[in-house]
Scaffold this active site. Structure first.
Site, PDB file in Angstrom:
ATOM      1  N   ARG B  28      44.577-123.682  85.412  1.00 45.74           N
ATOM      2  CA  ARG B  28      44.384-122.245  85.159  1.00 45.74           C
ATOM      3  C   ARG B  28      42.923-121.962  84.789  1.00 45.74           C
ATOM      4  O   ARG B  28      42.176-121.359  85.549  1.00 45.74           O
ATOM      5  CB  ARG B  28      45.334-121.763  84.041  1.00 45.74           C
ATOM      6  CG  ARG B  28      45.438-120.245  83.937  1.00 45.74           C
ATOM      7  CD  ARG B  28      44.387-119.570  83.081  1.00 45.74           C
ATOM      8  NE  ARG B  28      44.335-120.110  81.716  1.00 45.74           N
ATOM      9  CZ  ARG B  28      43.362-119.823  80.870  1.00 45.74           C
ATOM     10  NH1 ARG B  28      42.367-119.015  81.226  1.00 45.74           N
ATOM     11  NH2 ARG B  28      43.355-120.356  79.653  1.00 45.74           N
ATOM     12  N   ASP B  29      42.493-122.446  83.637  1.00 41.92           N
ATOM     13  CA  ASP B  29      41.138-122.152  83.158  1.00 41.92           C
ATOM     14  C   ASP B  29      40.092-122.791  84.062  1.00 41.92           C
ATOM     15  O   ASP B  29      39.008-122.244  84.263  1.00 41.92           O
ATOM     16  CB  ASP B  29      40.999-122.685  81.725  1.00 41.92           C
ATOM     17  CG  ASP B  29      39.853-122.066  80.958  1.00 41.92           C
ATOM     18  OD1 ASP B  29      39.275-121.081  81.441  1.00 41.92           O
ATOM     19  OD2 ASP B  29      39.530-122.569  79.875  1.00 41.92           O
ATOM     20  N   HIS B 221      39.544-125.276  71.358  1.00 44.80           N
ATOM     21  CA  HIS B 221      39.239-125.125  72.781  1.00 44.80           C
ATOM     22  C   HIS B 221      37.710-125.050  72.913  1.00 44.80           C
ATOM     23  O   HIS B 221      37.114-123.997  72.692  1.00 44.80           O
ATOM     24  CB  HIS B 221      39.908-123.833  73.276  1.00 44.80           C
ATOM     25  CG  HIS B 221      39.742-123.547  74.735  1.00 44.80           C
ATOM     26  ND1 HIS B 221      40.783-123.643  75.629  1.00 44.80           N
ATOM     27  CD2 HIS B 221      38.670-123.167  75.467  1.00 44.80           C
ATOM     28  CE1 HIS B 221      40.364-123.318  76.845  1.00 44.80           C
ATOM     29  NE2 HIS B 221      39.067-123.038  76.772  1.00 44.80           N
ATOM     30  N   HIS B 223      33.944-125.611  74.821  1.00 40.48           N
ATOM     31  CA  HIS B 223      33.212-125.639  76.088  1.00 40.48           C
ATOM     32  C   HIS B 223      31.935-126.442  75.887  1.00 40.48           C
ATOM     33  O   HIS B 223      31.362-126.458  74.800  1.00 40.48           O
ATOM     34  CB  HIS B 223      32.887-124.215  76.556  1.00 40.48           C
ATOM     35  CG  HIS B 223      34.050-123.544  77.206  1.00 40.48           C
ATOM     36  ND1 HIS B 223      33.930-122.740  78.310  1.00 40.48           N
ATOM     37  CD2 HIS B 223      35.369-123.566  76.923  1.00 40.48           C
ATOM     38  CE1 HIS B 223      35.124-122.281  78.672  1.00 40.48           C
ATOM     39  NE2 HIS B 223      36.012-122.765  77.838  1.00 40.48           N
ATOM     40  N   CYS B 254      33.135-120.395  81.338  1.00 43.02           N
ATOM     41  CA  CYS B 254      33.147-118.949  81.155  1.00 43.02           C
ATOM     42  C   CYS B 254      32.092-118.303  82.039  1.00 43.02           C
ATOM     43  O   CYS B 254      30.933-118.713  82.013  1.00 43.02           O
ATOM     44  CB  CYS B 254      32.871-118.613  79.695  1.00 43.02           C
ATOM     45  SG  CYS B 254      32.715-116.857  79.369  1.00 43.02           S
ATOM     46  N   ASN B 263      34.579-126.441  80.550  1.00 41.42           N
ATOM     47  CA  ASN B 263      35.456-126.907  79.500  1.00 41.42           C
ATOM     48  C   ASN B 263      35.186-128.359  79.145  1.00 41.42           C
ATOM     49  O   ASN B 263      34.681-129.143  79.950  1.00 41.42           O
ATOM     50  CB  ASN B 263      36.909-126.812  79.985  1.00 41.42           C
ATOM     51  CG  ASN B 263      37.410-125.400  80.051  1.00 41.42           C
ATOM     52  OD1 ASN B 263      37.754-124.807  79.032  1.00 41.42           O
ATOM     53  ND2 ASN B 263      37.438-124.827  81.247  1.00 41.42           N
TER      54      ASN B 263
END
Lengths: 312, 312
Positions: B28-29, B221, B223, B254, B263
């Protein structure tokens, strides 16, 4: 123009040191494996810009025989261009007495020797044996000190060895203690192939402490081959280490490691230290601009996350 | 063939947890910002291979409107191919009630909502305001739970915001507490632009603790935009966090961050956990092989250091 938007936000941890020393290895460790020859003027510019960015000590080159590292065949010419009498030392690597002779002729004030914690790497990289390397370095260190030159000792393969696998902390302490006993002022513990992790880092530092060798004599030299370099540096910082080797833009890497990724990038370390409120004297924007320029000279993107983020 | 040579060497730290949960966000991300459409069969293969590699929970897709994220327009088709009744949950992101409707129709057991800790990102990413977003998510969480579906809450911009700069931990706690009070079982604290550092991580976790929200309700979470992700994960681990979001091969990032780096790579996290002797259930070689395959499908090298080192 580089903008950091005032980030990272600083949060001080009272358990961490107020300042650390970054020992910049980019011009030597970073460039030594470059296949295309980097022009002397570019190297001079790189070293001078690193100094101007505030790095307190910049290892400039190696007086290794040009047959082994052709890239650094211009060592004497490079050193001749540097201000050796200033406050900022420009150490050079010397592999043996012949290298020391050349370094002394060039007028250096600081040298470094490069030893191995393992038998196989002593054979492969030094064409020696684990025991014989100490006999080789002893006169180098002694003669350097007699000439008023400070000696740093690198110890490589301190966490793992590509041929021998795991390396026991006791073996590393044994080798490191011999190098310090010769008269080296500092011992840089290298994770040459980047396999180390955070607790391994702590255990190794503690093993030195148990042998009476404090963190004031140690530096940590991490490689990012498996992405662990900065986490390991943070673990070492929490264990009292205050000197860290780093390479501007993350240049370099061990030719025996299974990846193109190299040294801990100075910029990524500086970002963390800025977040922790630990002083280091480096101007991050000037440093990142220098690494971006050098990446352009080398014709490929910088491996440093901070350099990519700030200059993209 | 992938060989790790038995490395890293494991050193247990008795102060660290014996096991952690890795919440895999790659499908997903990791994929949501890919411009070239990834075929459904590739996505199905990616999710299934991640599950087969032992990831305990794999976020599969997002039921966002295809106008906003065309890459995930096949969400229902993807979910229809997954084993939703097995032990391994396949959560899906739902941006609003319409997304929840589609997710419920598809028969999912777990959903996630995605909120912002800052006013500007709430406006830019959610087309809402800081306060209005909670009114938007409230019926989503309530209706999901009434349907027997578990809800996770992501909170973004928890460390810094590209428009607002520093984000105060108290603001993050305030937003996070509201999401948990709605009925989310877990709150994932996102350093969406990767500016956070180790002590900032500790301070944020402690701020939740002071508000009565323990580490059992939190996930981190990170990055890697500025190379800090794994160091921050180590700091969080030392502060009691036992759930970490990560993306196979380091996919994603992002679109508002100033770099292509994304990530925290699941493989780099697993390498650290293996060194720390912390169990996670993941087969590193199978995972790295999956990421190498996916990198080939996407036509560019994996950003994960471990993937590059093990598969180069």
């Amino acid at each position: 123009m580089i903008e950091t938007n005032g980030l990272p936000t600083t949060y001080r941890d009272p358990d961490l040191p107020e300042s650390v020393t970054i020992y910049e290895v980019g011009p030597r460790d970073g460039l030594q494996n470059e296949s295309a020859t980097v022009p002397l003027e570019t190297k001079v510019g790189f070293v001078e810009r690193l100094g101007a960015a505030g790095l307190p000590i910049v290892e400039a080159t190696s007086f290794v025989h040009p047959r082994w590292v052709p890239q650094l065949a211009d060592a004497a010419d490079l050193v001749a261009r540097l201000d050796l009498g200033g406050a900022r030392p420009y150490p050079v690597l010397v592999p043996n007495e012949r290298g020391l002779d050349r370094a002394l002729e060039a007028g250096v004030t600081h040298v470094a020797v490069f030893a191995s914690a393992t038998e196989t790497f002593a054979a492969r990289n030094l064409n020696s044996t684990y025991d014989a390397q100490f006999a080789m370095f002893e006169p180098v260190v002694t003669r350097a000190r007699e000439a008023g030159v400070q000696v740093r000792a690198y110890l490589s393969m301190c966490f793992g060895d590509p041929w021998e696998g795991a390396v026991a902390p006791q073996r590393v302490v044994e080798a490191g203690a011999r190098l310090l006993a010769m008269g080296a002022y500092e011992l840089s513990l290298g994770d040459t192939i980047g396999v180390g992790t955070a607790q391994h880092t702590r255990v190794l530092i503690d093993a030195f402490g148990e042998a009476g060798i404090g963190t004031d004599r140690l530096a940590m030299h991490f490689h990012d081959t498996y992405g662990q370099a900065l986490a390991n540096a943070y673990a070492a910082l929490r264990r009292g280490i205050t000197t860290f080797d780093a390479s501007a833009g993350g240049l370099g890497g061990c030719p025996y490691a299974r990846s193109a990724t190299g040294n801990l990038a100075t910029e990524d370390l500086v970002w963390m230290l800025d977040g922790l409120g630990i002083s280091h004297g480096v101007d991050l924007e000037a440093l990142a601009a220098t690494s971006a320029w050098m990446a352009g000279e080398l014709g490929r993107p910088s491996p440093s996350a901070v350099v990519r983020a700030l200059t993209s």
